[in-house]
Design a protein around this motif. Structure first.
Motif, PDB file in Angstrom:
ATOM      1  N   LEU A  49      -8.768-100.161  51.033  1.00  0.00           N
ATOM      2  CA  LEU A  49      -8.884-101.284  51.946  1.00  0.00           C
ATOM      3  C   LEU A  49     -10.120-102.199  51.626  1.00  0.00           C
ATOM      4  O   LEU A  49     -11.269-101.590  50.847  1.00  0.00           O
ATOM      5  N   ASP A  50      -9.990-103.405  51.584  1.00  0.00           N
ATOM      6  CA  ASP A  50     -11.191-104.247  51.297  1.00  0.00           C
ATOM      7  C   ASP A  50     -12.115-104.234  52.317  1.00  0.00           C
ATOM      8  O   ASP A  50     -11.879-104.661  53.491  1.00  0.00           O
ATOM      9  N   PRO A  51     -13.456-103.808  52.101  1.00  0.00           N
ATOM     10  CA  PRO A  51     -14.501-103.625  52.996  1.00  0.00           C
ATOM     11  C   PRO A  51     -14.954-104.881  53.724  1.00  0.00           C
ATOM     12  O   PRO A  51     -15.375-105.036  54.799  1.00  0.00           O
ATOM     13  N   ARG A  52     -14.578-106.103  53.204  1.00  0.00           N
ATOM     14  CA  ARG A  52     -14.889-107.437  53.256  1.00  0.00           C
ATOM     15  C   ARG A  52     -14.157-107.674  54.615  1.00  0.00           C
ATOM     16  O   ARG A  52     -14.736-108.625  55.260  1.00  0.00           O
ATOM     17  N   ILE A  53     -13.202-107.134  54.815  1.00  0.00           N
ATOM     18  CA  ILE A  53     -12.440-107.611  56.317  1.00  0.00           C
ATOM     19  C   ILE A  53     -13.294-107.168  57.109  1.00  0.00           C
ATOM     20  O   ILE A  53     -13.415-107.892  58.241  1.00  0.00           O
ATOM     21  N   MET A 112     -17.135-108.634  61.615  1.00  0.00           N
ATOM     22  CA  MET A 112     -18.493-108.268  62.291  1.00  0.00           C
ATOM     23  C   MET A 112     -19.306-109.639  62.053  1.00  0.00           C
ATOM     24  O   MET A 112     -20.072-110.112  63.130  1.00  0.00           O
ATOM     25  N   SER A 113     -19.055-110.512  61.073  1.00  0.00           N
ATOM     26  CA  SER A 113     -19.742-111.709  60.983  1.00  0.00           C
ATOM     27  C   SER A 113     -19.152-113.027  61.857  1.00  0.00           C
ATOM     28  O   SER A 113     -20.135-113.746  62.275  1.00  0.00           O
ATOM     29  N   LEU A 114     -18.134-112.556  62.340  1.00  0.00           N
ATOM     30  CA  LEU A 114     -17.562-113.594  63.232  1.00  0.00           C
ATOM     31  C   LEU A 114     -18.077-113.051  64.737  1.00  0.00           C
ATOM     32  O   LEU A 114     -17.113-113.688  65.792  1.00  0.00           O
ATOM     33  N   GLY A 115     -18.697-112.077  64.860  1.00  0.00           N
ATOM     34  CA  GLY A 115     -19.270-111.438  66.276  1.00  0.00           C
ATOM     35  C   GLY A 115     -18.336-110.395  67.067  1.00  0.00           C
ATOM     36  O   GLY A 115     -18.572-110.100  68.097  1.00  0.00           O
ATOM     37  N   ALA A 116     -17.493-109.728  66.034  1.00  0.00           N
ATOM     38  CA  ALA A 116     -16.838-108.682  66.614  1.00  0.00           C
ATOM     39  C   ALA A 116     -17.493-107.420  66.879  1.00  0.00           C
ATOM     40  O   ALA A 116     -18.492-107.121  65.876  1.00  0.00           O
ATOM     41  N   SER A 117     -17.500-106.695  67.830  1.00  0.00           N
ATOM     42  CA  SER A 117     -18.215-105.516  68.137  1.00  0.00           C
ATOM     43  C   SER A 117     -17.712-104.545  67.023  1.00  0.00           C
ATOM     44  O   SER A 117     -16.686-104.780  66.405  1.00  0.00           O
TER      45      SER A 117
END
Length: 176
Positions: A139-143, A148-153
């Motif tokens: 899996l791509d860790p960038r997902i 996280m950068s969009l504010g997800a916990s």
């Protein structure tokens, strides 16, 4: 499958022994089998152990696989863990069964359904761990980083992997 087919065919034979030509057609053996309570008890125990093994192995193996895949440190412990986890797959199940029987007897553990469950979980756990950790590594860790950068916990970001891991966790018990 051929031996199983032969046994089923000869189960309708009137004779108690495998013999050709068959003496006659009967279903008496099946009628007699249905009257035996120990057969039903053994079947119930087998299904109970199988279902609990799938549940325990999937939960523990999924968790261990995710932890193993996310272990970013290049420590000696990661190398040891990745080397030790597949070991039960390298030996035949009979050898593990005998070894666990000896272990349980040395520990004065009474043999029961619980010890059978422990043995089955120990034998199936590596397959789940390897499947999940392999799937996590592809899996791509960038997902997760994007979530996280969009504010997800952290729990929400971790759930981005859930659909992909569902396949690994549900297919492993079926194929194992």
């Amino acid at each position: 499958f051929a031996p199983s087919i032969v046994v089923v065919i000869f189960s309708f034979n009137e004779s108690r022994f495998f013999s050709l030509p068959m003496k006659g057609f009967t279903t008496d053996w099946y009628r007699e089998m249905m009257t035996r309570q120990p057969l039903f008890d053994a079947t119930r125990n087998s299904f109970s152990v199988a279902i609990l093994t799938v549940i325990c192995s999937t939960l523990l193996g999924g968790l261990a696989g995710v932890i193993l895949a996310r272990w970013r440190q290049n420590s000696g412990w990661r190398t040891v863990a990745t080397s030790v986890i597949p070991m039960p797959l390298l030996l035949p199940g009979l050898i593990w069964g005998i070894a666990l029987l000896i272990l349980f007897s040395r520990l004065d553990t009474p043999l029961s359904i619980v010890t059978v469950l422990i043995a089955h979980v120990l034998l199936t756990l590596p397959l789940v761990v390897l499947t999940v950790s392999t799937r996590m590594q592809t899996l791509d860790p960038r997902i997760e980083e994007a979530a996280m950068s969009l504010g997800a916990s952290a729990p929400v970001a971790n759930s981005t992997y859930a659909p992909t891991l569902d396949c690994a966790c549900t297919n492993t018990p079926i194929t194992g």
